[in-house]
Design a protein around this motif. Sequence first.
Motif, PDB file in Angstrom:
ATOM      1  N   PRO A   1      10.653   4.268 -17.794  1.00 48.71           N
ATOM      2  CA  PRO A   1      10.144   2.935 -18.160  1.00 48.71           C
ATOM      3  C   PRO A   1      10.363   1.910 -17.044  1.00 48.71           C
ATOM      4  O   PRO A   1       9.496   1.062 -16.790  1.00 48.71           O
ATOM      5  CB  PRO A   1      10.951   2.582 -19.419  1.00 48.71           C
ATOM      6  N   ASP A   2      11.509   1.994 -16.364  1.00 51.07           N
ATOM      7  CA  ASP A   2      11.766   1.065 -15.258  1.00 51.07           C
ATOM      8  C   ASP A   2      10.876   1.359 -14.058  1.00 51.07           C
ATOM      9  O   ASP A   2      10.575   0.463 -13.260  1.00 51.07           O
ATOM     10  CB  ASP A   2      13.234   1.107 -14.852  1.00 51.07           C
ATOM     11  N   LEU A   3      10.466   2.619 -13.912  1.00 53.27           N
ATOM     12  CA  LEU A   3       9.521   2.964 -12.841  1.00 53.27           C
ATOM     13  C   LEU A   3       8.195   2.250 -13.072  1.00 53.27           C
ATOM     14  O   LEU A   3       7.573   1.741 -12.121  1.00 53.27           O
ATOM     15  CB  LEU A   3       9.314   4.480 -12.796  1.00 53.27           C
ATOM     16  N   LEU A   4       7.756   2.199 -14.315  1.00 59.06           N
ATOM     17  CA  LEU A   4       6.536   1.451 -14.635  1.00 59.06           C
ATOM     18  C   LEU A   4       6.714  -0.028 -14.327  1.00 59.06           C
ATOM     19  O   LEU A   4       5.801  -0.688 -13.811  1.00 59.06           O
ATOM     20  CB  LEU A   4       6.166   1.650 -16.102  1.00 59.06           C
ATOM     21  N   ALA A   5       7.905  -0.563 -14.636  1.00 55.68           N
ATOM     22  CA  ALA A   5       8.178  -1.972 -14.325  1.00 55.68           C
ATOM     23  C   ALA A   5       8.191  -2.194 -12.818  1.00 55.68           C
ATOM     24  O   ALA A   5       7.748  -3.243 -12.331  1.00 55.68           O
ATOM     25  CB  ALA A   5       9.514  -2.384 -14.946  1.00 55.68           C
ATOM     26  N   ARG A   6       8.714  -1.201 -12.090  1.00 59.15           N
ATOM     27  CA  ARG A   6       8.707  -1.299 -10.628  1.00 59.15           C
ATOM     28  C   ARG A   6       7.270  -1.320 -10.110  1.00 59.15           C
ATOM     29  O   ARG A   6       6.945  -2.053  -9.159  1.00 59.15           O
ATOM     30  CB  ARG A   6       9.465  -0.112 -10.029  1.00 59.15           C
ATOM     31  N   ALA A   7       6.414  -0.532 -10.732  1.00 66.41           N
ATOM     32  CA  ALA A   7       4.997  -0.538 -10.349  1.00 66.41           C
ATOM     33  C   ALA A   7       4.363  -1.899 -10.617  1.00 66.41           C
ATOM     34  O   ALA A   7       3.448  -2.318  -9.890  1.00 66.41           O
ATOM     35  CB  ALA A   7       4.247   0.570 -11.085  1.00 66.41           C
ATOM     36  N   ASP A   8       4.840  -2.603 -11.643  1.00 65.74           N
ATOM     37  CA  ASP A   8       4.330  -3.950 -11.934  1.00 65.74           C
ATOM     38  C   ASP A   8       4.615  -4.904 -10.767  1.00 65.74           C
ATOM     39  O   ASP A   8       3.827  -5.819 -10.496  1.00 65.74           O
ATOM     40  CB  ASP A   8       4.963  -4.505 -13.209  1.00 65.74           C
ATOM     41  N   ILE A   9       5.741  -4.703 -10.100  1.00 63.76           N
ATOM     42  CA  ILE A   9       6.042  -5.520  -8.924  1.00 63.76           C
ATOM     43  C   ILE A   9       5.068  -5.199  -7.798  1.00 63.76           C
ATOM     44  O   ILE A   9       4.550  -6.085  -7.115  1.00 63.76           O
ATOM     45  CB  ILE A   9       7.496  -5.290  -8.470  1.00 63.76           C
ATOM     46  N   TRP A  10       4.788  -3.903  -7.641  1.00 64.98           N
ATOM     47  CA  TRP A  10       3.826  -3.490  -6.610  1.00 64.98           C
ATOM     48  C   TRP A  10       2.410  -3.975  -6.912  1.00 64.98           C
ATOM     49  O   TRP A  10       1.559  -4.035  -6.020  1.00 64.98           O
ATOM     50  CB  TRP A  10       3.833  -1.966  -6.481  1.00 64.98           C
ATOM     51  N   ASN A  11       2.141  -4.313  -8.187  1.00 59.58           N
ATOM     52  CA  ASN A  11       0.810  -4.813  -8.541  1.00 59.58           C
ATOM     53  C   ASN A  11       0.405  -6.009  -7.685  1.00 59.58           C
ATOM     54  O   ASN A  11      -0.764  -6.170  -7.326  1.00 59.58           O
ATOM     55  CB  ASN A  11       0.765  -5.228 -10.020  1.00 59.58           C
ATOM     56  N   ARG A  12       1.385  -6.875  -7.379  1.00 57.30           N
ATOM     57  CA  ARG A  12       1.074  -8.051  -6.569  1.00 57.30           C
ATOM     58  C   ARG A  12       0.537  -7.643  -5.200  1.00 57.30           C
ATOM     59  O   ARG A  12      -0.329  -8.303  -4.626  1.00 57.30           O
ATOM     60  CB  ARG A  12       2.310  -8.920  -6.406  1.00 57.30           C
ATOM     61  N   ALA A  13       1.071  -6.559  -4.671  1.00 54.66           N
ATOM     62  CA  ALA A  13       0.637  -6.101  -3.346  1.00 54.66           C
ATOM     63  C   ALA A  13      -0.764  -5.520  -3.384  1.00 54.66           C
ATOM     64  O   ALA A  13      -1.490  -5.555  -2.388  1.00 54.66           O
ATOM     65  CB  ALA A  13       1.619  -5.061  -2.818  1.00 54.66           C
ATOM     66  N   MET A  14      -1.152  -4.970  -4.530  1.00 58.24           N
ATOM     67  CA  MET A  14      -2.439  -4.274  -4.637  1.00 58.24           C
ATOM     68  C   MET A  14      -3.570  -5.176  -5.132  1.00 58.24           C
ATOM     69  O   MET A  14      -4.726  -4.753  -5.166  1.00 58.24           O
ATOM     70  CB  MET A  14      -2.305  -3.095  -5.609  1.00 58.24           C
ATOM     71  N   SER A  15      -3.258  -6.381  -5.525  1.00 60.84           N
ATOM     72  CA  SER A  15      -4.266  -7.267  -6.100  1.00 60.84           C
ATOM     73  C   SER A  15      -5.426  -7.476  -5.139  1.00 60.84           C
ATOM     74  O   SER A  15      -5.240  -7.737  -3.947  1.00 60.84           O
ATOM     75  CB  SER A  15      -3.630  -8.618  -6.440  1.00 60.84           C
ATOM     76  N   GLY A  16      -6.641  -7.324  -5.658  1.00 65.54           N
ATOM     77  CA  GLY A  16      -7.840  -7.552  -4.859  1.00 65.54           C
ATOM     78  C   GLY A  16      -8.245  -6.399  -3.968  1.00 65.54           C
ATOM     79  O   GLY A  16      -9.142  -6.542  -3.127  1.00 65.54           O
ATOM     80  N   LEU A  17      -7.630  -5.231  -4.153  1.00 68.49           N
ATOM     81  CA  LEU A  17      -7.917  -4.086  -3.284  1.00 68.49           C
ATOM     82  C   LEU A  17      -8.748  -3.006  -3.982  1.00 68.49           C
ATOM     83  O   LEU A  17      -8.858  -1.894  -3.486  1.00 68.49           O
ATOM     84  CB  LEU A  17      -6.610  -3.460  -2.786  1.00 68.49           C
ATOM     85  N   SER A  18      -9.339  -3.322  -5.115  1.00 63.02           N
ATOM     86  CA  SER A  18     -10.125  -2.331  -5.850  1.00 63.02           C
ATOM     87  C   SER A  18     -11.190  -1.706  -4.955  1.00 63.02           C
ATOM     88  O   SER A  18     -11.952  -2.409  -4.290  1.00 63.02           O
ATOM     89  CB  SER A  18     -10.793  -2.987  -7.056  1.00 63.02           C
ATOM     90  N   GLY A  19     -11.204  -0.375  -4.921  1.00 61.89           N
ATOM     91  CA  GLY A  19     -12.172   0.361  -4.123  1.00 61.89           C
ATOM     92  C   GLY A  19     -11.796   0.531  -2.664  1.00 61.89           C
ATOM     93  O   GLY A  19     -12.449   1.292  -1.940  1.00 61.89           O
ATOM     94  N   GLN A  20     -10.745  -0.166  -2.224  1.00 68.64           N
ATOM     95  CA  GLN A  20     -10.328  -0.053  -0.829  1.00 68.64           C
ATOM     96  C   GLN A  20      -9.252   1.014  -0.657  1.00 68.64           C
ATOM     97  O   GLN A  20      -8.519   1.347  -1.583  1.00 68.64           O
ATOM     98  CB  GLN A  20      -9.803  -1.406  -0.324  1.00 68.64           C
ATOM     99  N   VAL A  21      -9.142   1.532   0.568  1.00 66.53           N
ATOM    100  CA  VAL A  21      -8.142   2.545   0.879  1.00 66.53           C
ATOM    101  C   VAL A  21      -6.806   1.879   1.172  1.00 66.53           C
ATOM    102  O   VAL A  21      -6.729   0.917   1.941  1.00 66.53           O
ATOM    103  CB  VAL A  21      -8.579   3.388   2.091  1.00 66.53           C
TER     104      VAL A  21
END
Length: 481
Positions: free
Chosen positions: A31-51
């Motif tokens: 469950p904390d791994l999923l929460a950690r991924a939520d932090i990484w969400n900020r880094a991935m914002s706006g990158l849909s479809g990009q490598v």
Amino acid sequence: MSRWLQEITRSLSGSPHGVTEVEGGRTISHPDLLARADIWNRAMSGLSGQVVSVVLPNGIEWIAAYIACLRNGAVFNPIPYFSSVGELARIFTYVQPGLLITDREDLITRYIGEMSALTPDQVAALEPIACTAEEPDDDAIACLYYSSGTTGNPKGVLYSHGNVFALIDSINRGFRFDAETRQLAFLPFGHTASINYNILPALLAGSPLFTSQGFEKLRANFFQVLAENRINYTEVVPSVLLMLLKLKHDLTGLDLSALRFIGCGSSTLPLESQRDFMQTYGVKVANLYGLSETGPSHVDDPTVDGWEPGSIGVALDCNQCRIAEDGEILLKGPNVFVGYYKNEALYNEVVVDGWFHTGDLGREEPGGVFVFTDRKKDLIIKSGINIVPAEIEEVIYGCDAVLGCVAVGKQDPVHGEVIAVAVAPKDPSVDRDELIKAVRAICREKLSTHKLPSVIEVVDEIPKTHSGKLQRRKIRDHFAR
């Protein structure tokens, strides 16, 4: 949301287990791994479809970045952490990433101002947010697996969310992985072996996952780590298996009863080495087969009654397998990739009527058991006769002094090709002339005359890629000089 993301989110959110880094002991619950991924969400914002190219060491941050990348509809591009700056320059030119994630200072310095880059330390300072991107569906591209190829021609394998779910769901059934299966992943996370055999099955099942930064960290205590963590399954490559044979670890006092078997793939596993390992350590070894384009396609389960080493087992239930008239292995199913990056023509060449032409040769035996024989393009044609290199190599591995060997075709004005063999000794101080004599003797004893090597050369080591795949082309080029 894709089925793959739905299922791993469900499994991880309700799991009592987690991920543990063997070196350092860092542990995070699922469950904390999923929460950690939520932090990484900020880094991935706006990158849909990009490598998003990821050059991180094996561990928790790699996995969290993977989950966040897929959630945001970006294309995850894992690259081995130890790749050279020069090699990475070629990869980045090819894939054109929208974001580079790494903790390597040399890369951050090199690409500052040229591409967006982010480090785990920068991410750690961020606050978690829910993913706001449009949810990817099953057809969305999940991963781009880059390969320079054994021929030197770069390929980018595009794997969809649907591909991933079909494959990993089938692997967990075929290998009988469940929520209590304890996995150890130590092969480079930039290659598909650990991804497909260890990491993703553990995420889907919500099972305990242990990670290591690599075999160099484990070579002195490999079996101790397996015993102490009650590991049920781990994946190796032939070069690791051969090194463990050479190290001759003492297993006295170690309880390996939890270990069902070890899987070995990514390159050809010599039958002699498979048998030697099982006899030396009393641990069963599966000979596993698959490609970047399909993932693992078969399961060789050494725990079933009547099992014998030498085959790649039966086809996983996610794909059909058949042998073409010329002996080529063909695969068809929802695990077959959806395209080559920037190379639709090549995709249309190798996928015909839904059947992926693997370029590998094999045969089917009674009971739906398949045997891999060799790469189609690696055949040696001597005086019009097709000779499979693996047959020669298997015989040479029967020589106790041999650690590794490669048989290739060498151009010849009379025969078209003759057989040339490179041999790496177990003991570097061995008398090389005597080793060549021993190899010739075992070949004369066990091979037909037309399959005898014309040239045998002792080399310091057999060239391999970072993932342990044999670089047969380099040996072929060596003998062509």
